[in-house]
Design an enzyme around this catalytic site. Structure first.
Site, PDB file in Angstrom:
ATOM      1  N   GLU A  39     -13.520  38.581  53.343  1.00 54.41           N
ATOM      2  CA  GLU A  39     -13.870  38.089  54.679  1.00 54.41           C
ATOM      3  C   GLU A  39     -13.971  39.206  55.713  1.00 54.41           C
ATOM      4  O   GLU A  39     -14.442  38.975  56.844  1.00 54.41           O
ATOM      5  CB  GLU A  39     -12.825  37.062  55.149  1.00 54.41           C
ATOM      6  CG  GLU A  39     -11.519  37.633  55.653  1.00 54.41           C
ATOM      7  CD  GLU A  39     -10.554  38.107  54.563  1.00 54.41           C
ATOM      8  OE1 GLU A  39      -9.471  38.615  54.913  1.00 54.41           O
ATOM      9  OE2 GLU A  39     -10.890  37.972  53.358  1.00 54.41           O
ATOM     10  N   SER A  71      -7.295  46.393  50.941  1.00 47.77           N
ATOM     11  CA  SER A  71      -6.421  47.116  51.857  1.00 47.77           C
ATOM     12  C   SER A  71      -4.995  46.658  51.580  1.00 47.77           C
ATOM     13  O   SER A  71      -4.498  45.730  52.206  1.00 47.77           O
ATOM     14  CB  SER A  71      -6.818  46.842  53.315  1.00 47.77           C
ATOM     15  OG  SER A  71      -5.959  47.523  54.207  1.00 47.77           O
ATOM     16  N   ARG A 122      -6.622  53.313  63.365  1.00 48.09           N
ATOM     17  CA  ARG A 122      -5.318  52.909  63.903  1.00 48.09           C
ATOM     18  C   ARG A 122      -4.205  53.716  63.250  1.00 48.09           C
ATOM     19  O   ARG A 122      -3.307  54.242  63.932  1.00 48.09           O
ATOM     20  CB  ARG A 122      -5.100  51.416  63.644  1.00 48.09           C
ATOM     21  CG  ARG A 122      -3.741  50.872  64.049  1.00 48.09           C
ATOM     22  CD  ARG A 122      -3.448  49.577  63.311  1.00 48.09           C
ATOM     23  NE  ARG A 122      -3.323  49.788  61.875  1.00 48.09           N
ATOM     24  CZ  ARG A 122      -3.416  48.821  60.966  1.00 48.09           C
ATOM     25  NH1 ARG A 122      -3.657  47.570  61.339  1.00 48.09           N
ATOM     26  NH2 ARG A 122      -3.278  49.098  59.668  1.00 48.09           N
ATOM     27  N   LYS A 166      -2.111  53.635  48.693  1.00 49.24           N
ATOM     28  CA  LYS A 166      -2.750  52.430  49.199  1.00 49.24           C
ATOM     29  C   LYS A 166      -4.121  52.223  48.566  1.00 49.24           C
ATOM     30  O   LYS A 166      -4.926  53.161  48.491  1.00 49.24           O
ATOM     31  CB  LYS A 166      -2.881  52.509  50.724  1.00 49.24           C
ATOM     32  CG  LYS A 166      -3.422  51.233  51.368  1.00 49.24           C
ATOM     33  CD  LYS A 166      -3.469  51.360  52.883  1.00 49.24           C
ATOM     34  CE  LYS A 166      -3.926  50.067  53.537  1.00 49.24           C
ATOM     35  NZ  LYS A 166      -3.977  50.175  55.017  1.00 49.24           N
ATOM     36  N   CYS A 223      -5.265  38.066  49.332  1.00 46.38           N
ATOM     37  CA  CYS A 223      -4.504  39.318  49.358  1.00 46.38           C
ATOM     38  C   CYS A 223      -2.996  39.085  49.205  1.00 46.38           C
ATOM     39  O   CYS A 223      -2.550  38.685  48.144  1.00 46.38           O
ATOM     40  CB  CYS A 223      -4.831  40.119  50.606  1.00 46.38           C
ATOM     41  SG  CYS A 223      -4.430  41.878  50.404  1.00 46.38           S
ATOM     42  N   HIS A 235     -10.117  41.432  50.344  1.00 48.33           N
ATOM     43  CA  HIS A 235     -10.430  40.849  51.653  1.00 48.33           C
ATOM     44  C   HIS A 235     -11.937  40.667  51.790  1.00 48.33           C
ATOM     45  O   HIS A 235     -12.581  41.335  52.617  1.00 48.33           O
ATOM     46  CB  HIS A 235      -9.918  41.756  52.776  1.00 48.33           C
ATOM     47  CG  HIS A 235      -8.450  41.652  53.018  1.00 48.33           C
ATOM     48  ND1 HIS A 235      -7.868  40.557  53.655  1.00 48.33           N
ATOM     49  CD2 HIS A 235      -7.438  42.496  52.714  1.00 48.33           C
ATOM     50  CE1 HIS A 235      -6.559  40.754  53.743  1.00 48.33           C
ATOM     51  NE2 HIS A 235      -6.268  41.911  53.179  1.00 48.33           N
TER      52      HIS A 235
END
Length: 306
Positions: free
Chosen positions: A237, A192, A249, A163, A142, A235
């Site tokens: 992982e 992300s 969040r 985003k 990333c 990502h």
């Protein structure tokens, strides 16, 4: 696959509960094989969460993997306890005279800053240059992928209009390359991020082989220097609920955040998201360990120059 970690690492107990074989130092030293030495530079704020994600990702190979976690000495971590860092992490000065079979550099929540504005950028550059001489193969994830493409090849990142957030479909290119061996024609992977390196710029550079791309998310996977540098723009992982945690969040902070794409069933954020990318993520890391680390590294790691 036996991952060798320190016996007290919190991730060890969780992985054992998931029936993942984790080996402590005492058992590892009695194995009559040379373990593959992997260095993980963890730039993520929630370091314990990232430790667990990456150890899971490295858990699907018969190779013995000896993992060392590293943290930046030029940056103060505010989200992980000092005692955890002191106990389980090294800094660059402690390992700069060593060689490693493989290295993973994680993403970091600094993508809206210019690279040179990041407080640990100078140390990051030193480590990236060091890895070219001391590591058989390095994965950049990333933001680290953007940083590596910028530092090594002069490719600039660009801010996205919104985003890139959620799961996106990717298609495999260059199927004969071992890194994507066993991949389906199309696969999902998490993203992300607020920035990208345009895939047209990567192709025009001429030094990076593009292995997977998305019509919507752009560049996902590529490599250079015959696999000594591997760039992953997403990502893979991430765990099942990582995007869920990020979404809720940001909602809690009152931020203007869109629902992660292709993630919740029927776009219902109250429903447990389906895990739809783990098989390809595991395949990516297994292929990397086998074809670009284990098959390429010398047995006498310290005695053979790169």
């Amino acid at each position: 696959m036996p991952i060798k970690v320190q016996a007290e690492l919190p991730a060890k107990e969780i992985l054992e509960r998931e029936n993942i074989f984790v080996m402590d130092e005492n058992r590892a030293v009695h194995q009559d094989i040379r373990p593959i030495k992997i260095l993980i530079l963890n730039l993520m704020p929630l370091k314990e969460e990232t430790e667990l994600q990456l150890l899971r990702s490295l858990s699907n190979t018969p190779l013995q993997v000896d993992v060392t976690f590293m943290v930046m000495s030029s940056h103060e971590s505010k989200n992980t306890s000092t005692s955890h860092l002191n106990k389980f992490y090294v800094v660059f000065d402690q390992i700069k005279d060593q060689k490693f079979d493989g290295m993973i550099i994680t993403g970091a929540p600094v993508e809206n800053m210019e690279f040179e504005e990041v407080d640990y950028w100078e140390e990051m550059v030193k480590i990236m240059d060091w890895s070219d001489r001391n590591v058989t193969s390095t994965i950049y994830l990333c933001w680290a992928a953007q940083a590596g493409l910028y530092h090594h090849y002069g490719l600039q990142k660009k801010k996205l209009p919104h985003k890139m957030f959620g799961l996106f479909w990717h298609k495999v290119l260059n199927r004969k390359i071992p890194l994507v061996r066993g991949f389906d024609d199309v696969f999902l992977a998490p993203h992300s991020r607020h920035t990208e390196v345009p895939i047209e710029d990567i192709r025009e550079c001429g030094k990076i082989t593009v292995l997977a791309e998305s019509e919507e998310a752009g560049f996902f996977l590529g490599m250079a220097k015959e696999g000594r540098q591997i760039f992953v723009m997403g990502h893979p992982e991430y765990d099942r609920v990582t995007l869920d945690g990020e979404y809720k969040r940001d909602l809690g902070k009152g931020m203007d955040i869109q629902l992660p794409k292709n993630y919740y069933q029927n776009d219902d954020a109250s429903v447990k998201p389906l895990l739809m990318w783990r098989a390809h993520a595991n395949n990516l890391y297994t292929n990397w360990l086998n074809y670009y680390v284990y098959q390429s590294t010398p047995y006498d790691l310290d005695g053979t120059p790169f």
